[in-house]
Design a protein around this motif. Sequence first.
Motif, mmCIF file in Angstrom:
data_model
loop_
_atom_site.group_PDB
_atom_site.id
_atom_site.type_symbol
_atom_site.label_atom_id
_atom_site.label_comp_id
_atom_site.label_asym_id
_atom_site.label_seq_id
_atom_site.Cartn_x
_atom_site.Cartn_y
_atom_site.Cartn_z
ATOM 1 N N ASP A 1 1.001 -1.335 0.100
ATOM 2 C CA ASP A 1 -0.069 0.016 -0.233
ATOM 3 C C ASP A 1 0.822 1.187 0.085
ATOM 4 O O ASP A 1 1.352 1.483 1.062
ATOM 5 N N ARG B 1 -0.181 4.032 2.413
ATOM 6 C CA ARG B 1 0.284 3.988 3.932
ATOM 7 C C ARG B 1 1.913 3.777 4.000
ATOM 8 O O ARG B 1 2.400 4.259 5.052
ATOM 9 N N TRP C 1 -16.176 -5.648 13.871
ATOM 10 C CA TRP C 1 -15.543 -6.674 13.053
ATOM 11 C C TRP C 1 -15.541 -6.207 11.452
ATOM 12 O O TRP C 1 -14.656 -6.502 10.821
ATOM 13 N N THR C 2 -16.597 -5.707 11.158
ATOM 14 C CA THR C 2 -16.728 -5.302 9.470
ATOM 15 C C THR C 2 -16.352 -3.861 9.348
ATOM 16 O O THR C 2 -16.698 -3.501 7.997
ATOM 17 N N ALA C 3 -15.922 -3.016 10.242
ATOM 18 C CA ALA C 3 -15.817 -1.610 9.943
ATOM 19 C C ALA C 3 -14.224 -1.560 9.339
ATOM 20 O O ALA C 3 -13.702 -2.505 9.591
ATOM 21 N N GLU C 4 -14.329 -0.561 8.308
ATOM 22 C CA GLU C 4 -13.091 -0.227 7.635
ATOM 23 C C GLU C 4 -12.172 0.568 8.618
ATOM 24 O O GLU C 4 -12.489 1.692 9.055
ATOM 25 N N THR C 5 -11.044 0.163 9.230
ATOM 26 C CA THR C 5 -10.384 0.904 10.007
ATOM 27 C C THR C 5 -8.820 0.363 9.911
ATOM 28 O O THR C 5 -8.650 -0.848 9.348
ATOM 29 N N GLY C 6 -7.876 1.339 9.840
ATOM 30 C CA GLY C 6 -6.276 0.882 9.659
ATOM 31 C C GLY C 6 -5.897 0.605 11.275
ATOM 32 O O GLY C 6 -4.727 0.318 11.425
ATOM 33 N N ASP C 7 -6.765 0.792 12.263
ATOM 34 C CA ASP C 7 -6.438 0.676 13.634
ATOM 35 C C ASP C 7 -6.475 -0.940 13.998
ATOM 36 O O ASP C 7 -7.420 -1.592 13.430
#
Length: 173
Positions: free
Chosen positions: A32, A35, A161-167
């Motif tokens: 990526d 990132r 669980w389904t949330a888009e996050t980089g954390d």
Amino acid sequence: MLILGATGSAGRMAIQIAKLFGAARVIAAGRDTARLATLAALGADETITFDKIDRAADADVVLDYVWGEASAQAMLPLLTARADRGAPMTWIQIGSMAGELAAIPSVALRGARLQIVGSGIGSIAPRDFMAELPALAEALATGRVDVQAHAVPLNRINQAWTAETGDRLVFIP
């Protein structure tokens, strides 16, 4: 030090910890590019994509969060581009985001001084782990390592669980 999979949560922390604990040079590798562009701020001296992996050929240590076919394909270009193939390279297998199996070419083991070791429960003596833990805990507690994580109550696991996050998500009871 070369970190494969440096754009993930663990890889981002590994960059910072490596610099805190004395790594002279840290090269962050990932797919990526957006990132990768953020990793210099965390201490990466250089960022590369996997197609430029031979630029990290003289790393003494590889932290591998990727494994699988990606690591198998990176290994030979890394080893054959080394200025001194007799110089030791320690490849530490930590994660397997790209697959559980990596077909290691036999020439990689015969043509360079490569040592592949694992990192996980059982691969490090508890006394050695405990010796390093206080300094690491202090670095985390004082904010010298940017940990992108947040706690999520266990009863909200379906939404998180389904949330888009980089954390990194830490589920708590």
